[in-house]
Design a protein around this motif. Sequence first.
Motif, PDB file in Angstrom:
ATOM      1  N   GLY A 267      -0.070  41.521  78.195  1.00 26.06           N
ATOM      2  CA  GLY A 267      -1.350  41.065  78.706  1.00 26.06           C
ATOM      3  C   GLY A 267      -1.436  41.188  80.205  1.00 26.06           C
ATOM      4  O   GLY A 267      -0.505  41.675  80.861  1.00 26.06           O
ATOM      5  N   ALA A 268      -2.548  40.729  80.770  1.00 35.85           N
ATOM      6  CA  ALA A 268      -2.732  40.747  82.226  1.00 35.85           C
ATOM      7  C   ALA A 268      -2.037  39.562  82.870  1.00 35.85           C
ATOM      8  O   ALA A 268      -1.461  39.677  83.949  1.00 35.85           O
ATOM      9  CB  ALA A 268      -4.224  40.715  82.558  1.00 35.85           C
ATOM     10  N   PHE A 269      -2.110  38.395  82.234  1.00 34.96           N
ATOM     11  CA  PHE A 269      -1.545  37.145  82.761  1.00 34.96           C
ATOM     12  C   PHE A 269      -2.038  36.900  84.187  1.00 34.96           C
ATOM     13  O   PHE A 269      -1.277  36.515  85.063  1.00 34.96           O
ATOM     14  CB  PHE A 269      -0.016  37.157  82.682  1.00 34.96           C
ATOM     15  CG  PHE A 269       0.502  37.236  81.274  1.00 34.96           C
ATOM     16  CD1 PHE A 269       0.546  36.100  80.491  1.00 34.96           C
ATOM     17  CD2 PHE A 269       0.904  38.449  80.719  1.00 34.96           C
ATOM     18  CE1 PHE A 269       0.984  36.161  79.166  1.00 34.96           C
ATOM     19  CE2 PHE A 269       1.347  38.528  79.400  1.00 34.96           C
ATOM     20  CZ  PHE A 269       1.391  37.384  78.620  1.00 34.96           C
ATOM     21  N   THR A 296      -0.753  46.954  84.404  1.00 31.58           N
ATOM     22  CA  THR A 296      -0.976  47.350  85.800  1.00 31.58           C
ATOM     23  C   THR A 296      -2.343  46.876  86.285  1.00 31.58           C
ATOM     24  O   THR A 296      -3.241  46.560  85.488  1.00 31.58           O
ATOM     25  CB  THR A 296      -0.909  48.874  85.958  1.00 31.58           C
ATOM     26  OG1 THR A 296      -2.011  49.453  85.236  1.00 31.58           O
ATOM     27  CG2 THR A 296       0.407  49.433  85.435  1.00 31.58           C
ATOM     28  N   ASP A 297      -2.512  46.854  87.606  1.00 29.22           N
ATOM     29  CA  ASP A 297      -3.803  46.490  88.185  1.00 29.22           C
ATOM     30  C   ASP A 297      -4.899  47.448  87.711  1.00 29.22           C
ATOM     31  O   ASP A 297      -6.028  47.035  87.421  1.00 29.22           O
ATOM     32  CB  ASP A 297      -3.729  46.528  89.721  1.00 29.22           C
ATOM     33  CG  ASP A 297      -2.778  45.482  90.288  1.00 29.22           C
ATOM     34  OD1 ASP A 297      -2.422  44.546  89.548  1.00 29.22           O
ATOM     35  OD2 ASP A 297      -2.402  45.600  91.467  1.00 29.22           O
ATOM     36  N   MET A 311      -5.024  38.398  90.928  1.00 28.95           N
ATOM     37  CA  MET A 311      -3.650  38.500  91.441  1.00 28.95           C
ATOM     38  C   MET A 311      -3.118  39.903  91.146  1.00 28.95           C
ATOM     39  O   MET A 311      -3.361  40.439  90.056  1.00 28.95           O
ATOM     40  CB  MET A 311      -2.735  37.470  90.765  1.00 28.95           C
ATOM     41  CG  MET A 311      -3.282  36.053  90.720  1.00 28.95           C
ATOM     42  SD  MET A 311      -3.258  35.232  92.316  1.00 28.95           S
ATOM     43  CE  MET A 311      -1.510  34.837  92.474  1.00 28.95           C
ATOM     44  N   ASN A 312      -2.374  40.469  92.102  1.00 32.48           N
ATOM     45  CA  ASN A 312      -1.881  41.824  91.854  1.00 32.48           C
ATOM     46  C   ASN A 312      -0.660  41.817  90.926  1.00 32.48           C
ATOM     47  O   ASN A 312      -0.145  40.763  90.547  1.00 32.48           O
ATOM     48  CB  ASN A 312      -1.604  42.562  93.172  1.00 32.48           C
ATOM     49  CG  ASN A 312      -0.395  42.027  93.926  1.00 32.48           C
ATOM     50  OD1 ASN A 312       0.584  41.576  93.348  1.00 32.48           O
ATOM     51  ND2 ASN A 312      -0.452  42.083  95.244  1.00 32.48           N
ATOM     52  N   GLY A 332       4.304  46.473  84.802  1.00 30.26           N
ATOM     53  CA  GLY A 332       3.478  47.672  84.621  1.00 30.26           C
ATOM     54  C   GLY A 332       3.639  48.232  83.222  1.00 30.26           C
ATOM     55  O   GLY A 332       3.871  49.429  83.034  1.00 30.26           O
ATOM     56  N   ALA A 333       3.514  47.366  82.219  1.00 31.79           N
ATOM     57  CA  ALA A 333       3.682  47.786  80.820  1.00 31.79           C
ATOM     58  C   ALA A 333       2.528  48.698  80.387  1.00 31.79           C
ATOM     59  O   ALA A 333       1.392  48.546  80.855  1.00 31.79           O
ATOM     60  CB  ALA A 333       3.733  46.552  79.920  1.00 31.79           C
TER      61      ALA A 333
END
Length: 431
Positions: A267-269, A296-297, A311-312, A332-333
Motif C-alpha cells: 500500500g501507500a501507507f 513509490t511516490d 509524505m514521500n 518502492g514495491a
Amino acid sequence: MSSVGGNEERWSRLVATCLVGGVVFGLSIWGLYAAAAAQSPSSPRRSWNITSSFKNKKKKPIRVYMDGCFDMMHYGHCNALRQARALGDQLVVGVVSDAEIIANKGPPVTPLHERMIMVQAVKWVDEVIPDAPYAITEDFMKKLFEEYKIDYIIHGDDPCVLPDGTDAYALAKKAGRYKQIKRTEGVSSTDIVGRMLLCVRERSVSDKPQHSSLQRQFSHGHSQKFEDGASAGGTRVSHFLPTSRRIVQFSNGKGPGPDARIIYIDGAFDLFHAGHVEILRVARGLGDFLLVGIHTDQTVSAKRGAHRPIMNLHERSLSVLACRYVDEVIIGAPWEISKDMITTFNISLVVHGTVAESNDFQTEQDSPYAVPLSLGIFKVLESPLDITTMTMIKRIVSNQDAYQKRNEKKAESERRYYEDKTYVSGKQGHP
C-alpha cells in the motif's frame, strides 16, 4: 612416647577435619554452579562468579520517561522514542490528553485512543501512560519517580514552552533527572498539517502559490520549494534527508527463518495512522514474518491524484519500519505482484484490508493481485478501524481555520529553533 603419640593423634584429627571441610565446601560450590547452569541451559559451560551473580540480582533496570502529544504521529516521533529508549533499559511513554492539547496547542487531529494505538505500536516502547499532563508538575513528577520507578525524563533539544512562557521541563531539570535527545530534522506535525492545508488550498483556489498564506505553514518558516521543472501543483520537496544509517537504525536486522510463513501486504501507507497499524497487527498474526510493500511516490500519485502522497517514499518507509508488527519493508514495491516476486520472497499469503481508499482491485480486469489470486494465496482481511488517509485529510479540511491558526503560532517557535539550534552529541541519544 605417649606425648608424641597424642600429638600425632591430634594432628591426624586436624587433617581429617580440613579434608572433610574442603570436600563439603567444594560440593557447595559445585551445587551453586550446577544451579546456575540449570537456569541457563543455552550456555552450560560458561564461567560463573558468585560476586557477579549477586550483583546481577541487585541490578535495577534504568527506566526512562518521555511524553508528547504524538498527534499525526510520524517517523520523527518514532526516532525520538528510539533515541530515548537507547538511554535506558525500559521506555515509558506518556500520551497527553485531548483536553491538555486543546488548552496548550489547539485541537488535535487524532483523538487520544488513536494516538494510544500509534504509540503502543512503536517497537521501542515498553509501557504507555494515557492522559499524561502537558507540563511536568511536582505531583506528576513524584508519581513518575515513586510509582513508575522512572530514573530520567527525556525530551528533544527543541523548546517546549507553556502558554505562560515557562519551560515545561523546568522541574525535571532542577531535580537533575533530565536528559536531552536530538530532534529529527525535516518533519513535524506542524509541517504535515501544513502540507495538507496547502494541498487543499491549491485544489480549491486558482491563486498563484506565492499569494497563498498557507505557503508559510511549513516547519523552518520556508516557502514551498519545487524540484526543477515541477509545476506549482506538484508535491512539495521534503526537508527530510534520508540516510542508510537511519534505515539501519529502524530495521530489525533479521530475516525470516527457513520454514517461516511469510505474509505480504502492500500500500501507500501515507500519513501512517491507527487504521494502518491495526491492519498490520491482524496481518502479522497470520504468520511468522510480515513483509510490507510500500509503493513509490509516482505510483501513489497516479492512483490517488497529483497532490498525493503527502509524505514521500522514505518518510513513509520509516514510519512503517518503526511499527512493532512489521519485520521488513520493500521500499518502492511494484504495483502488481508477480510470480517471480512471490518466489523471490517466499511469500505464503498476500493480504489486503476491507477498508481502503480504493477497492478497485476486486473489479479491475488487470488486478495487481491477479497472480496471488490465481495461486489461491490471496485473502481479504476485515479491517479493525474505518480510517484511511482521506479520513485524516478531511479532519483537517473540516476545521481548517483552527489548524491554520495553530500552525501560524507553531511556525514561529520552529523558526526560532532552527535559527538558534546547536549540535547535540550522538552520545546522548544516538540521533
